[in-house]
Design a protein around this motif. Structure first.
Motif, PDB file in Angstrom:
ATOM      1  N   TYR A  50       0.813  -1.211   0.000  1.00 42.09           N
ATOM      2  CA  TYR A  50       0.000   0.000   0.000  1.00 42.09           C
ATOM      3  C   TYR A  50       0.851   1.269   0.000  1.00 42.09           C
ATOM      4  CZ  TYR A  50      -4.251  -2.705   0.828  1.00 42.09           C
ATOM      5  OH  TYR A  50      -5.306  -3.566   0.703  1.00 42.09           O
ATOM      6  N   ALA A  51       1.985   1.224   0.669  1.00 43.79           N
ATOM      7  CA  ALA A  51       2.841   2.418   0.726  1.00 43.79           C
ATOM      8  C   ALA A  51       3.310   2.844  -0.659  1.00 43.79           C
ATOM      9  CB  ALA A  51       4.042   2.154   1.635  1.00 43.79           C
ATOM     10  N   ASP A  52       3.415   1.891  -1.606  1.00 37.14           N
ATOM     11  CA  ASP A  52       3.851   2.223  -2.963  1.00 37.14           C
ATOM     12  C   ASP A  52       2.832   3.084  -3.699  1.00 37.14           C
ATOM     13  OD1 ASP A  52       6.118   0.679  -2.552  1.00 37.14           O
ATOM     14  OD2 ASP A  52       5.220  -1.120  -3.434  1.00 37.14           O
ATOM     15  N   LEU A  53       1.566   3.027  -3.267  1.00 33.78           N
ATOM     16  CA  LEU A  53       0.507   3.762  -3.952  1.00 33.78           C
ATOM     17  C   LEU A  53       0.379   5.214  -3.474  1.00 33.78           C
ATOM     18  CD1 LEU A  53      -2.276   1.021  -3.908  1.00 33.78           C
ATOM     19  CD2 LEU A  53      -0.688   1.554  -5.767  1.00 33.78           C
ATOM     20  N   VAL A  54       0.904   5.498  -2.266  1.00 36.30           N
ATOM     21  CA  VAL A  54       0.731   6.831  -1.695  1.00 36.30           C
ATOM     22  C   VAL A  54       1.352   7.927  -2.555  1.00 36.30           C
ATOM     23  CG1 VAL A  54       1.237   8.301   0.292  1.00 36.30           C
ATOM     24  CG2 VAL A  54       0.495   5.944   0.644  1.00 36.30           C
ATOM     25  N   PRO A  55       2.616   7.807  -3.024  1.00 39.02           N
ATOM     26  CA  PRO A  55       3.216   8.907  -3.789  1.00 39.02           C
ATOM     27  C   PRO A  55       2.482   9.227  -5.096  1.00 39.02           C
ATOM     28  CG  PRO A  55       4.902   7.362  -3.038  1.00 39.02           C
ATOM     29  CD  PRO A  55       3.589   6.713  -2.803  1.00 39.02           C
ATOM     30  N   GLU A  89      -2.952  -2.109  27.524  1.00 36.88           N
ATOM     31  CA  GLU A  89      -1.822  -1.232  27.214  1.00 36.88           C
ATOM     32  C   GLU A  89      -1.567  -1.256  25.709  1.00 36.88           C
ATOM     33  OE1 GLU A  89       2.851  -0.441  28.465  1.00 36.88           O
ATOM     34  OE2 GLU A  89       1.851  -2.307  29.005  1.00 36.88           O
ATOM     35  N   TYR A  90      -1.476  -0.076  25.104  1.00 34.57           N
ATOM     36  CA  TYR A  90      -1.189   0.053  23.677  1.00 34.57           C
ATOM     37  C   TYR A  90       0.087   0.884  23.530  1.00 34.57           C
ATOM     38  CZ  TYR A  90      -6.126  -1.222  23.205  1.00 34.57           C
ATOM     39  OH  TYR A  90      -7.338  -1.853  23.292  1.00 34.57           O
ATOM     40  N   PRO A  91       1.195   0.305  23.141  1.00 29.12           N
ATOM     41  CA  PRO A  91       2.427   1.090  22.986  1.00 29.12           C
ATOM     42  C   PRO A  91       2.419   1.977  21.754  1.00 29.12           C
ATOM     43  CG  PRO A  91       2.797  -1.192  22.358  1.00 29.12           C
ATOM     44  CD  PRO A  91       1.410  -1.140  22.934  1.00 29.12           C
ATOM     45  N   THR A  92       1.593   1.642  20.753  1.00 31.87           N
ATOM     46  CA  THR A  92       1.568   2.420  19.513  1.00 31.87           C
ATOM     47  C   THR A  92       0.147   2.585  19.016  1.00 31.87           C
ATOM     48  OG1 THR A  92       1.800   0.462  18.096  1.00 31.87           O
ATOM     49  CG2 THR A  92       3.839   1.551  18.800  1.00 31.87           C
ATOM     50  N   SER A  93      -0.038   3.624  18.182  1.00 32.39           N
ATOM     51  CA  SER A  93      -1.279   3.834  17.434  1.00 32.39           C
ATOM     52  C   SER A  93      -0.869   4.202  16.016  1.00 32.39           C
ATOM     53  CB  SER A  93      -2.113   4.961  18.046  1.00 32.39           C
ATOM     54  OG  SER A  93      -2.531   4.638  19.362  1.00 32.39           O
ATOM     55  N   ILE A  94      -1.331   3.420  15.034  1.00 34.66           N
ATOM     56  CA  ILE A  94      -0.947   3.643  13.640  1.00 34.66           C
ATOM     57  C   ILE A  94      -2.202   3.745  12.792  1.00 34.66           C
ATOM     58  CG2 ILE A  94       0.294   2.738  11.642  1.00 34.66           C
ATOM     59  CD1 ILE A  94       2.091   1.209  13.589  1.00 34.66           C
ATOM     60  N   ALA A  95      -2.334   4.842  12.043  1.00 33.56           N
ATOM     61  CA  ALA A  95      -3.476   5.034  11.149  1.00 33.56           C
ATOM     62  C   ALA A  95      -2.951   5.411   9.768  1.00 33.56           C
ATOM     63  CB  ALA A  95      -4.409   6.120  11.678  1.00 33.56           C
ATOM     64  N   VAL A  96      -3.158   4.539   8.790  1.00 32.57           N
ATOM     65  CA  VAL A  96      -2.768   4.799   7.411  1.00 32.57           C
ATOM     66  C   VAL A  96      -4.044   4.793   6.571  1.00 32.57           C
ATOM     67  CG1 VAL A  96      -1.394   4.044   5.445  1.00 32.57           C
ATOM     68  CG2 VAL A  96      -0.541   3.687   7.761  1.00 32.57           C
ATOM     69  N   MET A  97      -4.468   5.959   6.120  1.00 29.22           N
ATOM     70  CA  MET A  97      -5.709   6.106   5.379  1.00 29.22           C
ATOM     71  C   MET A  97      -6.878   5.509   6.165  1.00 29.22           C
ATOM     72  SD  MET A  97      -4.594   5.547   1.385  1.00 29.22           S
ATOM     73  CE  MET A  97      -3.717   4.006   1.630  1.00 29.22           C
ATOM     74  N   GLY A  98      -6.859   5.732   7.466  1.00 26.10           N
ATOM     75  CA  GLY A  98      -7.909   5.214   8.338  1.00 26.10           C
ATOM     76  C   GLY A  98      -7.904   5.979   9.650  1.00 26.10           C
ATOM     77  N   GLY A  99      -8.499   5.398  10.685  1.00 23.36           N
ATOM     78  CA  GLY A  99      -8.574   6.075  11.967  1.00 23.36           C
ATOM     79  C   GLY A  99      -8.382   5.130  13.136  1.00 23.36           C
ATOM     80  N   ALA A 116       0.174   8.943  12.035  1.00 24.90           N
ATOM     81  CA  ALA A 116      -1.006   9.096  11.181  1.00 24.90           C
ATOM     82  C   ALA A 116      -0.554   9.523   9.790  1.00 24.90           C
ATOM     83  CB  ALA A 116      -1.965  10.130  11.765  1.00 24.90           C
ATOM     84  N   VAL A 117      -0.802   8.683   8.792  1.00 26.96           N
ATOM     85  CA  VAL A 117      -0.485   8.988   7.403  1.00 26.96           C
ATOM     86  C   VAL A 117      -1.793   8.994   6.625  1.00 26.96           C
ATOM     87  CG1 VAL A 117       0.813   8.317   5.352  1.00 26.96           C
ATOM     88  CG2 VAL A 117       1.770   7.877   7.623  1.00 26.96           C
ATOM     89  N   VAL A 142       1.476  12.933   9.009  1.00 30.51           N
ATOM     90  CA  VAL A 142       1.850  13.235   7.633  1.00 30.51           C
ATOM     91  C   VAL A 142       0.567  13.250   6.805  1.00 30.51           C
ATOM     92  CG1 VAL A 142       3.233  12.570   5.642  1.00 30.51           C
ATOM     93  CG2 VAL A 142       4.079  12.112   7.955  1.00 30.51           C
ATOM     94  N   TRP A 143       0.145  14.411   6.412  1.00 34.06           N
ATOM     95  CA  TRP A 143      -1.130  14.553   5.703  1.00 34.06           C
ATOM     96  C   TRP A 143      -2.258  13.909   6.519  1.00 34.06           C
ATOM     97  CZ3 TRP A 143       2.990  12.718   2.397  1.00 34.06           C
ATOM     98  CH2 TRP A 143       3.530  13.722   1.590  1.00 34.06           C
ATOM     99  N   GLY A 144      -2.167  14.079   7.824  1.00 32.32           N
ATOM    100  CA  GLY A 144      -3.175  13.493   8.700  1.00 32.32           C
ATOM    101  C   GLY A 144      -3.285  14.313   9.970  1.00 32.32           C
ATOM    102  N   GLY A 145      -4.029  13.815  10.935  1.00 31.24           N
ATOM    103  CA  GLY A 145      -4.233  14.553  12.171  1.00 31.24           C
ATOM    104  C   GLY A 145      -4.176  13.666  13.398  1.00 31.24           C
TER     105      GLY A 145
END
Length: 217
Positions: A50-55, A89-99, A116-117, A142-145
């Motif tokens: 999926y990361a290849d499609l972002v640029p 316990e959550y050590p990380t939160s990752i959102a790529v085109m989501g929430g 957040a990307v 990055v282009w997110g909030g």
């Protein structure tokens, strides 16, 4: 990359075809020229994750047909907290085109990393159980909030950088009530064409200033 990073998940042929359709429509609308279309189509059909499609789609208007990776999140780890309530316990939160939302009673260690990307994250610390006096939230948008929410009794230090974006503490929704023993939350990182906001709010279920005024208190 972490195995939990959804941007590194493999895409399908259907995903590639959807992106190609979006690119062709963008060319028909004059958003990209034919040479760019050929280059981006070649990249789309050669994409692996999926990361290849972002640029090749980041400068185009959002489209519901664009493929969105699944959001695998770390499994919550049961913890024992001082008052006996169960917490995760959550050590990380990752959102790529989501929430992603972190709220309610959960345990926060010495640090938490949020990325957040093209997506959004809300880290609500009002009912969180802190394991140390100072907690560092590493926030990268990055282009997110990313929104970090704290209660009246938490001391906040905002120490990030906004690059064509905002990294700031918003106006308090409730008056701060901090003292020497108050937990400290230090928010660090950067916002690239995005936003990281820290907001102080009343505890869930408690009326804020506007609500109290309406109730005549």
């Amino acid at each position: 990359m972490s195995e939990h990073d959804p941007s590194q998940l493999r895409i399908s042929d259907a995903d590639r075809h959807r992106v190609a359709e979006v690119l062709r429509e963008a060319a028909a609308e004059g958003r990209i020229d034919l040479e760019e279309l050929d280059e981006r189509l070649e990249t789309a059909y050669a994409a692996k994750v999926y990361a290849d499609l972002v640029p090749i789609t980041i400068d185009l208007p959002g489209d519901s047909r664009l493929p969105v990776p699944a959001q695998p999140q770390p499994q919550p780890r049961p913890m024992a907290v001082p008052d006996g309530l169960p917490a995760a316990e959550y050590p990380t939160s990752i959102a790529v085109m989501g929430g992603v939302d972190r709220k309610g009673v959960w345990q926060v260690g010495e640090s938490h990393t949020a990325v957040a990307v093209m997506g959004g994250i809300c880290i609500d610390l009002r009912q969180a159980r802190f394991t140390s006096h100072e907690t560092v939230v590493n926030a990268y948008a990055v282009w997110g909030g990313i929104d970090v929410v704290v209660n009246a009794g938490t001391r906040v230090i905002v120490d990030g950088v906004g690059i064509m974006g905002a990294f700031e503490q918003g106006r308090d929704r409730v008056a701060p009530d901090v003292g020497p023993d108050s937990p400290v939350v230090r928010v660090k990182g950067f916002a690239l064409m995005g936003a990281v906001s820290v907001i102080r709010k009343a505890m869930p279920g408690e009326p804020g200033p506007l609500r109290r005024k309406m109730l005549g208190h």
